[in-house]
Design an enzyme around this catalytic site. Structure first.
Site: not given
Ligand code: MV4
Length: 507
Positions: A119, A201, A236, A295
């Site tokens: 990442k 972040e 998720h 993918r």
């Molecule tokens: C975040 C965020 C808020 N701010 N990053 C969750 C999984 C990972 N791939 C990234 N995720 C998140 N990153 C920042 N800087 C909120 C999430 C997040 C989220 C993102 C996508 C889909 C569902 C989610 C559920 C909770 C938090």
């Protein structure tokens, strides 16, 4: 370079293996299934031209073993491998092992998987390519992270470098909590991923998850196929996806910009094949790169429905070394598509998997309905794998009609013998905020109670008809007993006669 694709071994199972084989069949390409001991009678095995056993039920002893897959390729004479999603699909070592064995891996090069696999490294690469990322720091000491947090402002998010699916992620609301959270995040990351690297972040508040589908060939051509809004998630795990995103801030100009950026991201890692660039979309319309999925994705059918592009077909063409048959300008979107993931799980028990035999299965069909299933009536849903039964997708000219069509399709769906999340989907689709397109990644958590309310009660007439049908069917069909029955109400809280009849039959 291996560019031939005349016989594809599908290194997967369930609905995605079936879906890939369908396109292969259309292209005149022979198909090879692999199966674990739990999957002898699985649909993907029945669909394939030939099938090879690869070991015991646990995927760590079968679907996850590269040598078993490559061995089956040798036995069958397959010249290409499609990995589907999950399992080995994003393992660079497997892509490379296929290549080294002279097999055409239908996906990106191992190098692109590696570039996007870490990442913080991907984050740095994207910054260099001019792709917007959430303000923060990709690496540093505790002091450096604390300084960066002060700079970007709270709340901040701590993320495990090697995490995924939200694991190893921590929200820090206040400055005084940072040190403590940092130590916890590190030890969690260490035990979960054997790597305690953590980056920071700024937290995006109430974001949407909006991703862009890209397609790229081996000659440097790349296009995007618009976006998918995947904000409706639970722990998720995506539950419902749709395109276009109903976000108020998502103008055609914004989506065009995201598409352009996604193509730039793919080109920065010499990407070819199908891939997805994930973004967070803020309430105010800013978007930030999150990660790239190297993918074919679960939710790809809704993109196929609005663009008319068969993504698996294009993956195979690209793997053969052919150029993309279209440019960005050729790709037009039309209408609205929604996908509901139908899982064998029981919302009443906190969504525990509900494995078992599917006693009765009636699959919705009709205009604008596509059901990508990996199972059939009488088959077992195994507890060893992801409990997805099918992906129910609809297409309609606009969102309101797509929602109506999805509700119609869900009420046609009959699954007995196991529990499903079909009633949950109906309640979700009927939620006024969802209906208005007002949701973000926290929607299911926030509305948990309303979404888990008991199933819609049948009205008195429907009960009477159901009872009468049950009596009529009881004599000749007494032997067939369902373990349980998943009931969903119709649009007006009642069920159609045939649906009640089907259920009554199984009482
Ligand atoms: C975040 C965020 C808020 N701010 N990053 C969750 C999984 C990972 N791939 C990234 N995720 C998140 N990153 C920042 N800087 C909120 C999430 C997040 C989220 C993102 C996508 C889909 C569902 C989610 C559920 C909770 C938090």
């Amino acid at each position: 370079m291996a560019q031939k694709v005349t016989k594809v071994l599908v290194a997967n199972r369930g609905e995605i293996a079936v879906r890939i084989m369908r396109t292969c069949r259309e292209m005149g390409i022979r198909t090879v299934a692999v199966y674990s001991e739990a999957d002898r009678a699985a649909l993907h095995v029945r669909m394939a031209d030939e099938a090879y056993p690869i070991g015991p039920a646990p995927s760590a002893q079968s679907y996850l073993l590269p040598e078993r897959i490559i061995d089956a390729c040798k036995k069958s004479g397959a010249d290409a491998v499609h990995p589907g999603y999950g399992f080995l699909s994003e393992k660079p070592a497997f892509a490379q092992a296929c290549k080294d064995a002279g097999l055409n891996f239908i996906g990106p090069d191992a190098s692109a998987m590696i570039a996007m696999g870490s990442k913080p490294a991907a984050r740095e690469k994207m910054i260099a390519a001019g792709v917007p990322v959430v303000p923060g720091v990709s690496a540093g000491t505790a002091d450096e992270l604390a300084a960066a947090a002060d700079e970007v402002g709270y709340p901040v998010m701590l993320k495990a470098a090697n995490g995924g699916g939200g694991k190893g992620m921590r929200l820090v609301e206040r400055r005084e909590d940072l040190r403590d959270s940092y130590e916890r995040a590190r030890s969690e990351a260490k035990s979960a991923f054997n790597d305690d690297t953590v980056y920071l972040e700024k937290a995006v508040v109430r974001p949407r998850h909006v991703e862009i589908q890209v397609l790229a060939d081996q000659h440097g051509n790349a296009v995007h196929l618009f976006e998918r809004d995947c904000s409706i998630q639970r722990r998720h795990q995506k539950v419902v996806e749709e395109t276009p995103t109903p976000a108020a801030t998502a103008t055609p100009e914004l989506i065009a910009k995201m598409g352009e950026v996604a193509v730039r991201a793919a080109k920065a890692v010499n990407y070819h094949s199908a891939g997805t660039v994930e973004f967070l979309l803020s309430q105010t319309g800013e978007f930030y790169f999150l990660e790239m999925n190297t993918r074919l994705q679960v939710e790809h059918p809704i993109t196929e429905l609005i663009t008319g592009v068969d993504i698996v077909y294009e993956m195979i063409r690209v793997a053969r070394g052919e150029k993309l048959g279209f440019t960005q300008n050729d790709i037009k979107r039309k209408g609205h598509a929604i996908e509901c993931r139908i899982y064998a799980e029981d919302p009443a028990t906190g969504f525990l998997p509900s494995p078992g035999r599917i006693e009765c299965l009636r699959v919705p069909a009709g205009p604008g309905v596509r059901d990508d299933s990996g199972t059939y009536e009488g088959a077992e849903v195994s507890s060893y794998y992801d409990p997805i039964i099918s992906k129910l997708c609809v297409w309609a000219p606009d969102r309101a009609r797509a929602l109506a069509k999805m509700k119609r399709a869900l009420t046609e769906y009959v699954v007995t013998g196991i529990h499903t999340n079909i009633p949950f989907h109906l309640r979700l689709l009927e939620h006024p905020e969802y209906a208005r397109g007002e949701f973000d990644t926290g929607f299911i958590d926030r509305h948990r109670d309303a979404l888990l309310a008991p199933a819609i009660a049948l009205d008195a007439d429907a009960m009477t008809i159901g009872a009468a049908l049950a009596q009529a069917y009881r004599d000749d069909d007494a032997a067939r007993a369902a373990h349980s029955t998943s009931i969903s109400g119709g649009a007006n809280g009642t069920m159609s006669a045939w649906r009640l009849g089907t259920l009554a039959r199984l009482r």
